[in-house]
Motif scaffolding. Structure first.
Motif, PDB file in Angstrom:
ATOM      1  N   SER A 169       5.358  -2.008  -7.257  1.00 22.10           N
ATOM      2  CA  SER A 169       5.894  -0.667  -7.499  1.00 22.10           C
ATOM      3  C   SER A 169       4.778   0.287  -7.889  1.00 22.10           C
ATOM      4  O   SER A 169       4.716   1.424  -7.418  1.00 22.10           O
ATOM      5  CB  SER A 169       6.937  -0.697  -8.620  1.00 22.10           C
ATOM      6  OG  SER A 169       8.023  -1.511  -8.264  1.00 22.10           O
ATOM      7  N   ALA A 170       3.869  -0.205  -8.765  1.00 20.71           N
ATOM      8  CA  ALA A 170       2.765   0.646  -9.211  1.00 20.71           C
ATOM      9  C   ALA A 170       1.893   1.051  -8.022  1.00 20.71           C
ATOM     10  O   ALA A 170       1.517   2.218  -7.883  1.00 20.71           O
ATOM     11  CB  ALA A 170       1.936  -0.083 -10.265  1.00 20.71           C
ATOM     12  N   ALA A 171       1.596   0.074  -7.148  1.00 18.13           N
ATOM     13  CA  ALA A 171       0.761   0.377  -5.984  1.00 18.13           C
ATOM     14  C   ALA A 171       1.431   1.443  -5.120  1.00 18.13           C
ATOM     15  O   ALA A 171       0.782   2.381  -4.648  1.00 18.13           O
ATOM     16  CB  ALA A 171       0.519  -0.893  -5.174  1.00 18.13           C
ATOM     17  N   ARG A 172       2.743   1.317  -4.937  1.00 21.60           N
ATOM     18  CA  ARG A 172       3.441   2.296  -4.096  1.00 21.60           C
ATOM     19  C   ARG A 172       3.488   3.658  -4.778  1.00 21.60           C
ATOM     20  O   ARG A 172       3.302   4.691  -4.138  1.00 21.60           O
ATOM     21  CB  ARG A 172       4.849   1.798  -3.787  1.00 21.60           C
ATOM     22  CG  ARG A 172       4.811   0.546  -2.916  1.00 21.60           C
ATOM     23  CD  ARG A 172       6.126   0.277  -2.272  1.00 21.60           C
ATOM     24  NE  ARG A 172       6.537   1.361  -1.405  1.00 21.60           N
ATOM     25  CZ  ARG A 172       7.766   1.477  -0.917  1.00 21.60           C
ATOM     26  NH1 ARG A 172       8.688   0.591  -1.227  1.00 21.60           N
ATOM     27  NH2 ARG A 172       8.067   2.466  -0.129  1.00 21.60           N
ATOM     28  N   ALA A 173       3.690   3.666  -6.094  1.00 19.43           N
ATOM     29  CA  ALA A 173       3.699   4.944  -6.802  1.00 19.43           C
ATOM     30  C   ALA A 173       2.345   5.633  -6.686  1.00 19.43           C
ATOM     31  O   ALA A 173       2.257   6.857  -6.662  1.00 19.43           O
ATOM     32  CB  ALA A 173       4.053   4.720  -8.270  1.00 19.43           C
ATOM     33  N   LEU A 174       1.283   4.835  -6.585  1.00 19.07           N
ATOM     34  CA  LEU A 174      -0.062   5.411  -6.480  1.00 19.07           C
ATOM     35  C   LEU A 174      -0.384   5.843  -5.058  1.00 19.07           C
ATOM     36  O   LEU A 174      -1.454   6.379  -4.805  1.00 19.07           O
ATOM     37  CB  LEU A 174      -1.107   4.397  -6.949  1.00 19.07           C
ATOM     38  CG  LEU A 174      -1.073   4.079  -8.443  1.00 19.07           C
ATOM     39  CD1 LEU A 174      -1.914   2.871  -8.772  1.00 19.07           C
ATOM     40  CD2 LEU A 174      -1.538   5.275  -9.256  1.00 19.07           C
ATOM     41  N   GLY A 175       0.553   5.587  -4.128  1.00 22.53           N
ATOM     42  CA  GLY A 175       0.368   6.115  -2.774  1.00 22.53           C
ATOM     43  C   GLY A 175       0.224   5.072  -1.686  1.00 22.53           C
ATOM     44  O   GLY A 175      -0.129   5.422  -0.559  1.00 22.53           O
ATOM     45  N   ALA A 176       0.484   3.792  -1.981  1.00 20.49           N
ATOM     46  CA  ALA A 176       0.310   2.758  -0.964  1.00 20.49           C
ATOM     47  C   ALA A 176       1.602   2.545  -0.184  1.00 20.49           C
ATOM     48  O   ALA A 176       2.671   2.440  -0.783  1.00 20.49           O
ATOM     49  CB  ALA A 176      -0.115   1.441  -1.619  1.00 20.49           C
ATOM     50  N   ARG A 177       1.503   2.487   1.149  1.00 21.52           N
ATOM     51  CA  ARG A 177       2.659   2.112   1.960  1.00 21.52           C
ATOM     52  C   ARG A 177       2.973   0.645   1.665  1.00 21.52           C
ATOM     53  O   ARG A 177       2.098  -0.081   1.187  1.00 21.52           O
ATOM     54  CB  ARG A 177       2.348   2.283   3.450  1.00 21.52           C
ATOM     55  CG  ARG A 177       1.907   3.683   3.793  1.00 21.52           C
ATOM     56  CD  ARG A 177       2.336   4.063   5.203  1.00 21.52           C
ATOM     57  NE  ARG A 177       2.487   5.506   5.268  1.00 21.52           N
ATOM     58  CZ  ARG A 177       3.638   6.144   5.046  1.00 21.52           C
ATOM     59  NH1 ARG A 177       4.739   5.451   4.779  1.00 21.52           N
ATOM     60  NH2 ARG A 177       3.705   7.449   5.100  1.00 21.52           N
TER      61      ARG A 177
END
Lengths: 273, 367
Positions: A169-177
């Motif tokens: 979730s953190a990775a996606r919140a930081l902009g990762a697909r």
């Protein structure tokens, strides 16, 4: 005091395992024409080279295939509901309790030229002739992968379960697909589990005996069966022992090298810190 | 209501039959520090995760500077989020963690290096750049999590109980740090917490949430001094709350009937339906018997002291009065002689200190 509790196991290991092992080492160095002749034969004999290459090829392909499929199944196990997971686990574990002999013959029954798979292929018109699915390298590999899947899935699942889903979730919140989050965060964190699964599965694959013997139909001979043949047909104890010793060295080397990166704690059920 | 920087309009989230968020509407301006404050299970985290994109609203809109966020994936929203427990990547160093969002945004390597250095300097972590998160203390991890979100300068920063895992002293220090960081960077913040001290000291605005609804929205002092309902009065700070049976307004002011006693009160036109009286403990003054009782701006009554607890600077007193048990808190220095349990004293408070609040959250007239 506690030494006495461990003693029976230690004695058992010593007399039934270490002592015979030492004897194999002895035989490999002394039997027949001695050390140089035995190991020299292993290193120079053309049939042994062919057999070793067959073994290495089959082990490499089956290990990679097992790890790929195991990774997918372990990843799916992680995503599904508690209930589905229970059913999937059951399907993964039940085959473990079925004898390897029974499973090999079951594959022959299913895959032989007049078996259900070939009947279906011909009925649907995909082929006119029966396709050779067993008693060849493909049959051996299929049986091996099937046998080894639980040993790949379980350590991978144990390691994946230890990855905090919040990190994705953190990775996606930081902009990762989603795929980038998987590649940059989940995959690297699951690597220790993949290493331990690799060690277990690869070592397993090196020692296969019954499955290649039955599904290979005598045409595919891997190292374990070759050693057995050398001994049971009375050819040469010395060369057999030398082969066995080299196999053991390879296994120990794999355990030592790959095992350093593996995540044994989560595989064996311990905590990571 | 004019269009704010972040607008949440009639947000509803249902899980099967259960309602987690029940029609929440909010509007905040750029640069605000909004805290969603409520007990656990009140729906505050669901609202935050709906803004972040990890919860799909059943109904309603979330608009950030004119852009509707609801159809966007989390990675398309360009927000900063500090998760509970920080969710730092354990396989990367501090610097790699901070660089991660910049790499995803395809920054040039030298620009990334420069920004990582600046951001780490801002949170005072420069010398920890090459450490792994596991080698840092809780407070340092928290600052890494902040740095990771601030490095790409998002318009909106979401904090999910960022201080709950830390001990008391560290929490107070990090509250100050987050607050000064907020002022320095000027980012708009939505923070979630169940800690009222944290909410009061850090925020510019507070939305009090109970059972999926926003019960009250306002500045910290407004919420503390003018609670709208019994729930808000009891959840934010401590308060004595007594049920009001009836309110009558005459020419000389309003009176409320509480436990058979008529007390002068200030009417509150916002309260429709059942009302209660909220009285902060620190507003009650304890003094010797026989004080002048003719001051119309004060409520004065006899009280018996049941318990008296010395806290150093303040003293807490449990007293029994005609309207029931009350708790009072006075600066010890103003108390004079230390009262003893069983003594009869006089309790008084300014009429305007007693706030008429709504008994029930659901009966609130939603503005």
């Amino acid at each position: 005091m506690y030494v006495f509790f461990v003693l029976p196991a230690a004695l058992l290991l010593f007399f039934l395992y270490l002592l015979p092992l030492a004897r194999i080492l002895m035989i490999s160095a002394t039997d027949g024409q001695g050390f140089v002749a035995n190991y020299g034969a292993v290193l120079t004999s053309a049939p042994i080279h062919r057999m070793v290459w067959t073994t290495v090829e089959i082990c490499a392909i089956t290990t990679v295939a097992t790890l790929l499929i195991s990774y997918l199944i372990a990843y799916v196990l992680l995503q599904v509901s508690e209930r589905t997971r229970m059913w999937m686990m059951l399907c993964i574990l039940v085959p473990l309790w079925v004898s390897v002999l029974v499973r090999a013959f079951a594959w022959i029954a299913v895959l032989n030229n007049s078996g259900p798979v070939n009947s279906l292929l011909q009925y649907t018109g995909l082929t006119d002739e029966p396709v050779q699915l067993v008693r060849n390298q493909f049959g051996v590999m299929l049986g091996m992968v099937h046998y080894m899947l639980p040993f790949g899935i379980l350590p991978l699942y144990a390691a994946m379960k230890g990855i905090d889903p919040k990190l994705i979730s953190a990775a996606r919140a930081l902009g990762a697909r989603p795929f980038t989050a998987f590649r940059r965060v989940f995959l690297p964190l699951s690597l220790p589990g993949l290493y331990s699964a690799f060690v277990i599965v690869f070592i397993f694959s090196l020692g296969f005996y019954v499955t290649p013997a039955i599904l290979g139909g005598g045409r595919i001979v891997m190292i374990a069966e070759y050693i057995a043949l050398l001994i049971s047909q009375g050819y040469d104890w010395g060369i057999a022992a030398a082969l066995a010793t080299m196999l053991l060295s390879v296994v120990l080397a794999v355990v030592f090298i790959a095992g350093r990166f593996a995540d044994w704690d989560s595989v064996l059920g311990g905590s990571r810190r | 209501m004019s269009a704010g920087f972040l607008e949440i309009r009639n947000l509803v989230k249902r899980y099967g039959g259960a309602v987690a968020v029940d029609g929440a509407s909010l509007s905040i301006a750029k640069g605000d520090f909004l805290t969603l404050l409520g007990p656990s299970g009140s729906g505050k985290t669901t609202i935050l995760m709906a803004i972040a994109g990890f919860v799909k609203p059943t109904e309603g809109e979330i608009v950030l500077s004119g852009r509707n966020l609801v159809p966007l994936e989390p990675e398309e929203r360009d927000l900063g989020i500090v998760f509970q427990g920080y969710a730092l990547f354990p396989h990367m160093t501090v610097a790699q963690n901070v660089a991660f969002p910049l790499e995803l945004r395809k920054w040039k390597p030298d620009a990334i290096a420069k920004r990582v250095e600046e951001t780490l300097a801002m949170v005072d972590l420069t010398r920890f750049a090459d450490r792994r998160p596991a080698q840092l203390s809780g407070g340092q991890q928290q600052r890494v999590a902040l740095a990771r979100c601030l490095s790409y300068q998002p318009d909106l920063l979401l904090l999910d109980e960022p201080l709950s895992a830390l001990d008391r002293q560290l929490r107070a220090r990090l509250q100050d740090e987050i607050k000064s960081l907020h002022q320095k960077v000027g980012v708009t913040v939505v923070n979630v917490t169940h800690d009222q001290d944290e909410a009061l000291s850090m925020s510019t605005h507070i939305a009090v949430i109970n059972r999926g609804r926003i019960v009250q929205y306002g500045t910290p002092d407004d919420i503390y001094e003018n609670p709208a309902t019994r729930f808000v009065a009891r959840f934010i700070g401590r308060s004595n709350v007594a049920t009001v049976e009836r309110i009558e307004t005459k020419s000389d002011g309003a009176s409320a009937l509480i436990a058979g006693q008529w007390l002068p009160v200030e009417p509150n036109p916002a309260v429709a339906g059942k009302a209660a009286l909220s009285l902060r403990p620190e507003m009650i003054e304890i003094g010797p018997l026989g004080t002048d009782r003719t001051d119309a701006r004060k409520v004065v009554m006899d009280a018996r002291i049941e318990n008296c607890v010395y806290h150093g600077g303040t003293t807490a007193l449990d007293i029994r009065t005609a309207i029931g048990p009350l708790r009072a808190e006075m600066p010890t220095s103003r108390l004079g002689v230390r009262p003893t349990a069983g003594a009869t004293v006089q309790a008084s408070w300014p009429v305007r200190a007693g706030r008429i609040v709504s008994e029930d959250d659901t009966a609130l007239d939603q503005q």
